[in-house]
Design a protein around this motif. Structure first.
Motif, mmCIF file in Angstrom:
data_model
loop_
_atom_site.group_PDB
_atom_site.id
_atom_site.type_symbol
_atom_site.label_atom_id
_atom_site.label_comp_id
_atom_site.label_asym_id
_atom_site.label_seq_id
_atom_site.Cartn_x
_atom_site.Cartn_y
_atom_site.Cartn_z
ATOM 1 N N HIS A 1 -99.404 -31.035 64.488
ATOM 2 C CA HIS A 1 -99.100 -32.484 63.722
ATOM 3 C C HIS A 1 -98.921 -33.521 64.696
ATOM 4 C CE1 HIS A 1 -94.756 -32.239 64.184
ATOM 5 N NE2 HIS A 1 -94.830 -33.512 63.338
ATOM 6 N N THR A 2 -99.358 -34.715 64.331
ATOM 7 C CA THR A 2 -99.086 -35.725 65.202
ATOM 8 C C THR A 2 -98.028 -36.980 64.919
ATOM 9 O OG1 THR A 2 -101.065 -37.091 64.349
ATOM 10 C CG2 THR A 2 -101.450 -35.603 66.096
ATOM 11 N N PHE A 3 -97.443 -36.845 63.658
ATOM 12 C CA PHE A 3 -96.568 -37.767 63.170
ATOM 13 C C PHE A 3 -95.156 -37.549 63.396
ATOM 14 C CE2 PHE A 3 -97.634 -34.880 59.561
ATOM 15 C CZ PHE A 3 -96.379 -34.614 59.279
ATOM 16 N N GLY A 4 -95.021 -36.551 64.350
ATOM 17 C CA GLY A 4 -93.615 -36.341 64.851
ATOM 18 C C GLY A 4 -92.509 -36.049 63.948
ATOM 19 N N ASP A 5 -92.524 -35.260 62.763
ATOM 20 C CA ASP A 5 -91.552 -34.955 62.035
ATOM 21 C C ASP A 5 -91.883 -33.476 61.531
ATOM 22 O OD1 ASP A 5 -89.414 -34.621 60.228
ATOM 23 O OD2 ASP A 5 -90.380 -36.676 59.152
ATOM 24 N N PRO A 6 -91.508 -32.645 62.709
ATOM 25 C CA PRO A 6 -91.455 -31.025 62.399
ATOM 26 C C PRO A 6 -90.249 -30.482 61.350
ATOM 27 C CG PRO A 6 -90.322 -31.469 64.541
ATOM 28 C CD PRO A 6 -91.057 -33.006 64.030
ATOM 29 N N ALA A 7 -89.496 -31.389 61.245
ATOM 30 C CA ALA A 7 -87.880 -31.183 60.364
ATOM 31 C C ALA A 7 -88.712 -31.089 58.902
ATOM 32 C CB ALA A 7 -86.959 -32.034 60.499
ATOM 33 N N LEU A 8 -89.488 -32.192 58.575
ATOM 34 C CA LEU A 8 -90.083 -32.423 57.362
ATOM 35 C C LEU A 8 -91.086 -31.060 56.900
ATOM 36 C CD1 LEU A 8 -91.047 -34.193 54.701
ATOM 37 C CD2 LEU A 8 -92.889 -34.736 56.275
ATOM 38 N N LEU A 9 -91.795 -30.893 57.927
ATOM 39 C CA LEU A 9 -92.637 -29.750 57.655
ATOM 40 C C LEU A 9 -91.883 -28.328 57.612
ATOM 41 C CD1 LEU A 9 -95.612 -30.979 60.191
ATOM 42 C CD2 LEU A 9 -95.563 -31.077 57.566
ATOM 43 N N ARG A 10 -91.034 -28.277 58.319
ATOM 44 C CA ARG A 10 -90.361 -26.866 58.254
ATOM 45 C C ARG A 10 -89.676 -26.820 56.888
ATOM 46 N NH1 ARG A 10 -86.864 -28.005 62.268
ATOM 47 N NH2 ARG A 10 -85.176 -28.311 60.839
ATOM 48 N N ARG A 11 -89.074 -27.794 56.476
ATOM 49 C CA ARG A 11 -88.198 -27.832 55.193
ATOM 50 C C ARG A 11 -89.498 -27.684 54.026
ATOM 51 N NH1 ARG A 11 -85.682 -32.325 56.130
ATOM 52 N NH2 ARG A 11 -87.267 -33.661 55.096
ATOM 53 N N GLU A 12 -90.465 -28.260 54.201
ATOM 54 C CA GLU A 12 -91.524 -28.091 53.012
ATOM 55 C C GLU A 12 -92.199 -26.632 53.068
ATOM 56 O OE1 GLU A 12 -92.490 -30.148 50.490
ATOM 57 O OE2 GLU A 12 -90.937 -31.804 51.051
ATOM 58 N N LEU A 13 -92.194 -26.213 54.239
ATOM 59 C CA LEU A 13 -92.814 -24.759 54.383
ATOM 60 C C LEU A 13 -91.822 -23.702 53.870
ATOM 61 C CD1 LEU A 13 -94.359 -24.954 57.910
ATOM 62 C CD2 LEU A 13 -95.495 -24.369 56.103
ATOM 63 N N PHE A 14 -90.585 -24.074 54.050
ATOM 64 C CA PHE A 14 -89.546 -23.225 53.476
ATOM 65 C C PHE A 14 -89.427 -23.472 52.089
ATOM 66 C CE2 PHE A 14 -85.122 -22.489 52.211
ATOM 67 C CZ PHE A 14 -84.928 -21.219 52.407
ATOM 68 N N GLU A 15 -89.339 -24.386 51.511
ATOM 69 C CA GLU A 15 -89.203 -24.746 49.983
ATOM 70 C C GLU A 15 -90.252 -24.423 49.309
ATOM 71 O OE1 GLU A 15 -87.922 -28.983 49.833
ATOM 72 O OE2 GLU A 15 -86.030 -28.393 50.614
ATOM 73 N N ASN A 16 -91.510 -24.303 49.949
ATOM 74 C CA ASN A 16 -92.649 -23.890 49.083
ATOM 75 C C ASN A 16 -93.035 -22.537 49.308
ATOM 76 O OD1 ASN A 16 -94.455 -26.191 47.813
ATOM 77 N ND2 ASN A 16 -93.445 -27.196 49.635
ATOM 78 N N GLY A 17 -92.012 -21.824 49.876
ATOM 79 C CA GLY A 17 -92.126 -20.206 50.049
ATOM 80 C C GLY A 17 -93.022 -19.697 50.943
#
Length: 93
Positions: free
Chosen positions: A60-76
């Protein structure tokens, strides 16, 4: 699944996610982006938080791995130890 075709407006030429999709269409594109990113994790491999961030930053290029990590986890799509010290791909989805 052919993520490149489904997500063409969200991916750059290198297959990196350019932006986090909005919630419209009932979050369809958010789910597709998350499934695409989850497919980059190897099954049976345990990752540290730093390794997860490194992997996500490659796709990804928008610089927010924390958002993506959290969303991946919350979506199982990925699971983690309670203290966040280890992450792995959830193969039950």
């Amino acid at each position: 699944m052919d993520y490149q075709a489904e997500l063409k407006s969200y991916l750059d030429e290198q297959g990196r996610v350019k932006e986090w999709p909005s919630k419209r269409n009932k979050g369809k594109f958010q789910k597709l982006v998350l499934e695409y990113l989850a497919s980059k994790f190897e099954s049976g491999v345990t990752y540290t938080e730093k390794e997860v961030n490194t992997l996500l930053n490659q796709y990804h290029t928008f610089g927010d791995p924390a958002l993506l990590r959290r969303e991946l986890f919350e979506n199982g799509l990925i699971d983690r130890k309670r203290d966040g010290s280890a992450y792995w791909r959830n193969t039950q989805n």
